[in-house]
Write an enzyme that holds these catalytic residues in place. Structure first.
Site, PDB file in Angstrom:
ATOM      1  N   HIS A 288       0.818  -1.155   0.051  1.00 18.18           N
ATOM      2  CA  HIS A 288      -0.048  -0.122  -0.080  1.00 18.18           C
ATOM      3  C   HIS A 288       1.001   1.278   0.051  1.00 18.18           C
ATOM      4  O   HIS A 288       0.869   2.128  -0.884  1.00 18.18           O
ATOM      5  CB  HIS A 288      -0.961  -0.205   1.194  1.00 18.18           C
ATOM      6  CG  HIS A 288      -1.665   1.186   1.358  1.00 18.18           C
ATOM      7  ND1 HIS A 288      -3.174   1.176   1.146  1.00 18.18           N
ATOM      8  CD2 HIS A 288      -1.541   2.440   1.658  1.00 18.18           C
ATOM      9  CE1 HIS A 288      -3.691   2.219   1.362  1.00 18.18           C
ATOM     10  NE2 HIS A 288      -2.497   3.007   1.646  1.00 18.18           N
ATOM     11  N   GLU A 289       1.665   1.152   0.887  1.00 20.60           N
ATOM     12  CA  GLU A 289       2.577   2.625   1.114  1.00 20.60           C
ATOM     13  C   GLU A 289       3.411   2.788   0.071  1.00 20.60           C
ATOM     14  O   GLU A 289       3.975   3.869  -0.508  1.00 20.60           O
ATOM     15  CB  GLU A 289       3.429   2.436   2.314  1.00 20.60           C
ATOM     16  CG  GLU A 289       2.652   2.579   3.569  1.00 20.60           C
ATOM     17  CD  GLU A 289       1.379   3.873   3.706  1.00 20.60           C
ATOM     18  OE1 GLU A 289       1.617   4.629   3.349  1.00 20.60           O
ATOM     19  OE2 GLU A 289       0.477   3.324   4.325  1.00 20.60           O
TER      20      GLU A 289
ATOM     21  N   HIS B 179       1.802   4.578  -2.710  1.00 17.41           N
ATOM     22  CA  HIS B 179       1.994   5.876  -2.708  1.00 17.41           C
ATOM     23  C   HIS B 179       3.385   6.384  -3.247  1.00 17.41           C
ATOM     24  O   HIS B 179       3.557   7.465  -3.722  1.00 17.41           O
ATOM     25  CB  HIS B 179       1.822   6.406  -1.020  1.00 17.41           C
ATOM     26  CG  HIS B 179       0.440   6.295  -0.768  1.00 17.41           C
ATOM     27  ND1 HIS B 179      -0.806   6.610  -1.343  1.00 17.41           N
ATOM     28  CD2 HIS B 179      -0.253   5.864   0.503  1.00 17.41           C
ATOM     29  CE1 HIS B 179      -1.756   6.424  -0.806  1.00 17.41           C
ATOM     30  NE2 HIS B 179      -1.679   5.799   0.375  1.00 17.41           N
TER      31      HIS B 179
HETATM   32 ZN   LIG Z   1      -3.022   5.279   1.771  1.00 14.72          ZN
END
Ligand SMILES: [Zn+2]
Length: 446
Positions: free
Chosen positions: A234-235, A238
């Site tokens: 997830h990170e 980003h």
């Molecule tokens: Zn997020």
């Protein structure tokens, strides 16, 4: 006029500030944990207790938290109503027809996107009810209560996953992005992008940050669970959006709004899930992965839409001059909860206070973006896995490199999902239905 409005902002922020202080000052009681030990319940450990396999423990945590909030119901109601009134004041001063329009206009999102989300999710609530029926069966409980919802339906093998192995799992999971993406990630792993382990006084949770002329930085608190592996993916979603945006965009358009940010990150979670599922060796492992994926749908698509609907309703009532009191907020919330969770789940009366536990209601029509992003990323992940390289090129160019160069709806449309229609939502719900079928099939197998 704008100067006047700006000078008012410390006053209009009072509701949110009082809410934050009140949430901190309200002292939750101690409860008895799984080992018979007295422990202090806190907002931070609440969900951990809600996930407890011991039903007495999770029920105790649930009741203790909401009974305490209920003692302060009138104060919580006033802070929330004050916030709603502030939204209306600003919307009115700037000649917007509603607070919802005022909030969405900042990102050029038509109100239709918001309404469509609520409508489409509502039409598909029977699927959520079916999921909850299956969860009830998997948990082996006669009645499914609100304090049973968070506990995992399938036992997890609690093996510690070493970080080196987690890296391999993430790199393998994100392989569909193609060689370049994976190569940059591997370099990131090598070159100190990520602060991995917890240390005293380190910020909790996980997030990604960085400057325009630095590489992205990722903060983790890695504990070796499967969930932690998913958090890395997830990170890094980003991080890669920041990487590509900073590389392609001038400083002025190098930011990106949450509406597209959570697409890039949750897309990676989906890719990782698909890869872990394909590599799962036992039925138990498959069932566990499926149950976690289904929970993602519940907490992101359904639950955030429930919040979005609640926000819309309370703003409409306030605008219509209906008094919002603790009692009316509680009954409104409870009715909504009954609709979302259906007749097969007991909407315990304590849940009527849940709104007082959600700080996002002070962000003004914000949470719907978690649901829309999740739907968009589910559709895009499917495109990557079926179309391959053309989809990868398109999504990288149109989404990851776009930053703030265009309105978020246009960015996503160019990437392959038209959020002005309900199609991506329907596609995501289709994936939910297929996952449910698969889970039910495995449940029936034994
Ligand atoms: Zn997020």
């Amino acid at each position: 006029m704008e100067q006047m409005l700006a000078r008012l902002s410390p006053v209009s922020e009072t509701s949110e500030n009082v809410y934050a202080m009140l949430s901190k000052d309200v002292k939750l009681p101690k409860i008895t944990d799984e080992n018979g030990k007295e422990v202090q319940l806190t907002p931070a450990n609440f969900i951990r207790f809600m996930e407890s396999k011991n039903r007495t423990v999770r029920k105790a945590a649930f009741q203790a938290y909401y009974h305490t909030l209920d003692h302060f119901r009138d104060t919580f109601a006033q802070t929330l109503v004050g916030e709603v009134k502030a939204h209306h004041f600003y919307a009115d001063a700037r000649h917007y027809p509603t607070a919802l329009v005022a909030s969405l206009t900042a990102n050029n999102i038509p109100v239709k996107v918001y309404d469509q989300l609520i409508q489409t999710v509502n039409q598909n609530l029977p699927l959520l009810h079916r999921y909850l029926e299956l969860k009830k069966r998997a948990l082996g409980v006669k009645e499914l209560h609100m304090y049973d919802i968070y506990t995992p339906a399938v036992e997890n093998e609690n093996r510690y996953i070493p970080y080196d192995q987690a890296k391999e799992m993430v790199l393998a999971g994100l392989k569909p992005w193609g060689g370049e993406y994976v190569k940059i990630l591997a370099e990131g792993f090598q070159n100190g992008w990520i602060d991995v382990y917890s240390t005293p006084d380190k910020h909790s949770g996980a997030y990604q940050w960085g400057g325009y002329d630095t590489h992205p930085y990722v903060l983790l608190n890695y504990q070796g669970t499967r969930n932690d592996v998913s958090t890395i993916a997830h990170e890094l979603g980003h991080a890669m959006q920041s990487y590509y945006t900073n590389k392609k965009q001038p400083y002025i358009s190098s930011g990106y709004p949450i509406f597209t940010a959570e697409v890039a990150s949750t897309l990676n979670e989906t890719l990782l899930f698909k890869s872990m599922y394909a590599n799962a060796k036992t039925k138990q492992e498959k069932m566990y992965l499926l149950s976690q994926y289904l929970e993602n749908f519940r907490t992101t698509l359904f639950r955030q839409t429930q919040f979005a609907e609640f926000e819309k309703l309370i703003h409409e009532k306030e605008a219509a001059g209906e008094p919002l009191t603790a009692e009316s907020l509680k009954s409104l919330y409870l009715e909504l909860n009954k609709k979302y969770y259906g007749k097969g789940t007991v909407s315990d009366e304590e849940i009527a206070m849940e709104w007082a536990r959600i700080p996002h209601f002070y962000k003004g029509f914000y949470v719907y973006q978690y649901a829309t992003s999740f739907a968009a990323s589910t559709a895009l992940a499917k495109q990557i896995l079926t179309e391959g390289d053309p989809a990868v090129q398109r999504i990288r160019h149109s989404l990851l490199e776009a930053g703030n160069s265009a309105a978020p709806l246009d960015v996503l449309k160019a990437a392959g999902v038209d959020m002005s229609t309900s199609k991506p939502l329907e596609q995501a719900i289709q994936v939910f239905a297929e996952t449910l079928d698969e889970w039910e099939r495995l449940l029936n197998e034994k």
